[in-house]
Structures are given as structure tokens and as C-alpha cells.
Design a protein around this motif. Structure first.
Motif, PDB file in Angstrom:
ATOM      1  N   LEU A  75       0.915  -1.166  -0.144  1.00 23.05           N
ATOM      2  CA  LEU A  75      -0.061  -0.150   0.140  1.00 23.05           C
ATOM      3  C   LEU A  75       0.853   1.140  -0.133  1.00 23.05           C
ATOM      4  O   LEU A  75       1.969   1.333   0.715  1.00 23.05           O
ATOM      5  N   HIS A  76       0.682   2.290  -0.851  1.00 22.71           N
ATOM      6  CA  HIS A  76       1.318   3.428  -0.990  1.00 22.71           C
ATOM      7  C   HIS A  76       0.221   4.610  -0.722  1.00 22.71           C
ATOM      8  O   HIS A  76      -1.027   4.411  -1.169  1.00 22.71           O
ATOM      9  N   ILE A  77       0.684   5.772  -0.231  1.00 22.95           N
ATOM     10  CA  ILE A  77      -0.466   6.955  -0.429  1.00 22.95           C
ATOM     11  C   ILE A  77       0.139   7.786  -1.055  1.00 22.95           C
ATOM     12  O   ILE A  77       1.315   8.226  -1.341  1.00 22.95           O
ATOM     13  N   GLY A 117      -7.844   9.909  10.266  1.00 27.26           N
ATOM     14  CA  GLY A 117      -8.493  10.093  11.574  1.00 27.26           C
ATOM     15  C   GLY A 117      -8.246   9.021  12.647  1.00 27.26           C
ATOM     16  O   GLY A 117      -8.167   9.275  13.716  1.00 27.26           O
ATOM     17  N   LYS A 118      -8.175   7.877  11.946  1.00 33.31           N
ATOM     18  CA  LYS A 118      -7.918   6.742  13.050  1.00 33.31           C
ATOM     19  C   LYS A 118      -6.492   6.319  12.995  1.00 33.31           C
ATOM     20  O   LYS A 118      -5.947   6.211  14.029  1.00 33.31           O
ATOM     21  N   TRP A 163       1.366   9.100  10.245  1.00 34.21           N
ATOM     22  CA  TRP A 163       0.978   7.971  11.353  1.00 34.21           C
ATOM     23  C   TRP A 163       0.689   8.904  12.869  1.00 34.21           C
ATOM     24  O   TRP A 163       1.644   9.531  12.992  1.00 34.21           O
ATOM     25  N   LYS A 164      -0.067   8.246  13.509  1.00 30.94           N
ATOM     26  CA  LYS A 164      -0.378   8.845  14.742  1.00 30.94           C
ATOM     27  C   LYS A 164       0.621   8.820  15.653  1.00 30.94           C
ATOM     28  O   LYS A 164       1.043   9.586  16.427  1.00 30.94           O
ATOM     29  N   TYR A 209       4.126  13.953  13.644  1.00 28.78           N
ATOM     30  CA  TYR A 209       2.981  14.176  14.152  1.00 28.78           C
ATOM     31  C   TYR A 209       2.724  14.608  15.407  1.00 28.78           C
ATOM     32  O   TYR A 209       2.197  15.586  15.865  1.00 28.78           O
ATOM     33  N   LEU A 210       3.588  14.124  16.385  1.00 36.04           N
ATOM     34  CA  LEU A 210       3.476  14.467  17.902  1.00 36.04           C
ATOM     35  C   LEU A 210       4.060  15.719  17.984  1.00 36.04           C
ATOM     36  O   LEU A 210       3.471  16.464  18.925  1.00 36.04           O
TER      37      LEU A 210
END
Length: 356
Positions: free
Chosen positions: A108-110, A224-225, A239-240, A245-246
Motif C-alpha cells: 500500500l502506498h499513499i 483520523g484513526k 501516522w499517529k 505528528y507528535l
């Protein structure tokens, strides 16, 4: 005038001497001689008796084995499909085995969706063989089989949208499940197919391997998840648990709740997946009574002598059939009805593997 030379092998010699002269095994009979000297007639003799060289009936597929998760954790999903049949020769103690073996893996690629399909992801299929990139080998080991046609057919079959999906009444199209953020972000599913052995009917095995790898693919990341856009980075997705992101989440103006509208699944649960499977049949017309017969799952040896090839793709969600025929024998409505019935039965059989 040059005189003709006498044949090194007299016509009246016994069959065993002919076998020795051809350097065939001592146990070879007239059946194996026919197979060596006239392989077409050898196969047609079986078909005339409504059977096949490997002992199967016309409507019988080879036993199929599917093993998922072969390449974990190096791919998002993977599957190995093996179709094998064995036939014991009545003339010798040898066993003839034909095997078709295909390995498929997904990653999978974004990226960004195309402007004309802002709420769809995309699929890219790569097919390779044992002879190198996109090149396979024939049954003698010669590097001459090109997999471009198979790659194009898999690409069309996997990326084609179901009409029910377009009408908003359900459907099973993979591209619609790859949406992350309408017009801004989507997933690309890369499917790599490697042909390990080609014993005939490579199309059905390759498509089944792709579908089994898709079933084995880990739950799709959701906006969102699992992924969160950071405005300070131009809306890039992180990624969360990513440190970038942090660092930015304290000042991020787009919240998890804002992302749910564009999620590829509003309920945060991956819905049941539907699949497409195919059944390929060889078309043979009996030269004596001119009747047309369908040979399910033709082997590599049989495929050389059929008069046409009919492939039916079945959508397990909608039940829609998509036929593809190449050949010189015209098919009647009864032939197509029989093909549809055989294809649906095959789809029901494989559904126990893919939908379990």
C-alpha cells in the motif's frame, strides 16, 4: 538421377523395434508412440471418449490449494495458489503431473487521487515470470512467454468499477475502498504477481492469487484513526505515532472528528470484502459430429489443441458475469448458458475460501 535411399527403419518391423529406433523407453506402447509422434491426435482421442489425458471430466477443475500470508511481514498481504493434477500412465509406472503455481503480494502506498476520480484509489499490477522481468518460460524452459497480456487483463479485471457501486447500491470495487480524503489523499494498491510454474490456465490461478492476497491484506489505514493530516506540513499525512505528528498535533487545526467525513469507512470497521474469480474453459468441436464441448481448466498440453478459449469472470457480490472469448468456433446460447452455470459453481466453490 539420384536414387532414393532405403529407409533405415523397415515399415514391417515390430513396434518394439520402432520404440528402440526412436530411443523410447522399453515399456512404451502404441499410446505413448502416438503421444510422441502426433500429440494432437493423442489428445483428441481422449476427448472423443469424453475424458482427458489426466483423467478429469470435461467439467472438472484441477484441485486448488490457497495458502495466505506467505510473505508476512514483508508485504501487506500475500497468497500462494497451486493447481495440480496427476495421472498414472497405463503403459508405464510413471506419473504425469501438471502444476500451475502463482504467488501474489500486495503493498500500500499513499498519494493523491486522480482529478477525474477524486474519491477513488488506484491499482497497479506487475506480472513477472521465472525468466526475468515480465518474461516467462515455456514448458521446455525457453524464455519466450511474455506476460504482458496477462498483466493487462488482471489490471482491467481488478480496477473495473462495479455498476452497482457507481449507482450507490453497494458493490465490491476495490478502488472505492482505497479512498482516504476526497480529492486530496488516496491509497494505491500495488499487486505483484510472480508465475512460479505454468501448467496451463494461468489466468484463473493469477486472479485467484490476487484476490487471496487482497483478502490477506491488513486492514486499510483510515484518516483520523490511523493517519492524521498536519496543516503546517501542507496537509501531509502522518501516522499517529510518528514523531512529526507528535510535534505538530498541539497546533493542528484539523481534528480526528473532521476527518471522519472523508474516511474510507465511517464506522471505522473494514466491511466484508467481495471478490472476482474466473473460470477459463477450452472450446473444442468434435470433427465427426460437429458438437461443441467446453473443457474446464485446460492444462498447458490441452490448451495447444483447443479451438478457442472462453473466460468468465464472476463478481461474488453482485453475481455479474463478464465473458471473454477468443476462438474460431461460434458459441450458441446453450454453450454460454452452460459456461455461466459452470462459472457460478466455481465461484461458489472458491467463495468458501475467500469469504470465510
Amino acid at each position: 538421377m539420384e536414387e532414393s535411399k532405403p529407409s533405415p527403419f523397415p515399415p514391417s518391423a515390430p513396434l518394439s523395434t520402432l520404440g528402440e529406433w526412436l530411443d523410447l523407453p522399453a515399456t512404451t506402447t502404441s499410446l505413448l508412440l502416438l503421444q510422441s509422434l502426433d500429440p494432437r491426435q493423442y489428445v483428441h482421442d481422449f476427448w472423443k471418449n469424453r475424458t482427458r489425458p489426466d483423467g478429469r471430466l470435461f467439467s472438472q477443475s484441477r484441485p486448488c490449494k490457497v495458502v495466505m500470508g506467505m510473505l508476512r511481514p514483508h508485504s501487506a498481504g500475500s497468497a500462494l495458489v497451486t493447481s495440480t493434477t496427476s495421472a498414472d500412465s497405463a503403459a508405464t509406472t510413471a506419473t504425469t503431473t501438471t502444476t500451475t503455481k502463482v504467488l501474489a503480494a500486495t503493498t500500500l502506498h499513499i498519494g493523491q487521487p486522480s482529478p477525474d476520480r477524486p474519491d477513488r484509489g488506484d491499482i497497479v499490477v506487475h506480472v513477472t515470470g521465472s525468466g526475468g522481468h515480465n518474461i516467462g518460460t515455456d514448458f521446455l524452459g525457453n524464455k519466450q512467454q511474455n506476460w504482458d497480456v496477462l498483466q493487462a487483463w488482471l489490471q482491467r479485471t481488478l480496477e473495473e468499477e462495479d455498476q452497482e457501486e457507481e449507482d450507490g447500491n453497494g458493490g465490491c470495487a476495490i478502488p472505492s475502498r482505497l479512498k482516504l480524503w476526497t480529492g486530496k489523499a488516496a491509497l494505491r494498491l500495488v499487486v505483484t504477481v510472480h508465475i512460479l510454474e505454468d501448467g496451463g490456465n494461468i489466468e484463473d490461478a493469477a486472479l485467484l492469487a490476487c484476490m487471496a492476497a487482497w483478502k490477506d491484506t491488513t486492514p486499510l489505514p483510515q484518516l483520523g484513526k490511523d493517519l492524521v493530516p498536519v496543516p503546517e506540513r501542507g496537509g501531509a499525512l502522518f501516522w499517529k505515532n510518528h514523531e512529526a505528528y507528535l510535534e505538530k498535533r498541539a497546533t493542528a487545526t484539523i481534528t480526528t472528528e473532521d476527518c471522519k467525513e472523508n474516511n474510507n469507512n465511517d464506522n471505522n470497521n473494514d466491511p466484508p470484502r467481495a471478490f472476482r474469480v474466473s473460470l477459463t474453459m477450452g472450446v473444442w468441436r468434435d470433427p465427426q459430429d460437429q458438437t461443441t464441448h467446453l473443457l474446464v481448466d485446460p492444462s498447458l498440453h490441452e490448451k495447444q489443441f483447443v479451438d478457442g478459449t472462453l473466460t468468465m469472470v464472476v463478481d461474488t457480490s453482485s453475481g455479474r458475469l463478464q465473458p471473454q472469448y477468443t476462438g474460431k468456433v461460434p458459441l450458441t446460447a446453450n454453450d454460454l448458458a452452460l459456461a455461466a452455470k459452470l462459472s457460478q459453481a466455481r465461484a461458489d466453490e472458491l467463495a468458501t475460501i475467500l469469504l470465510s
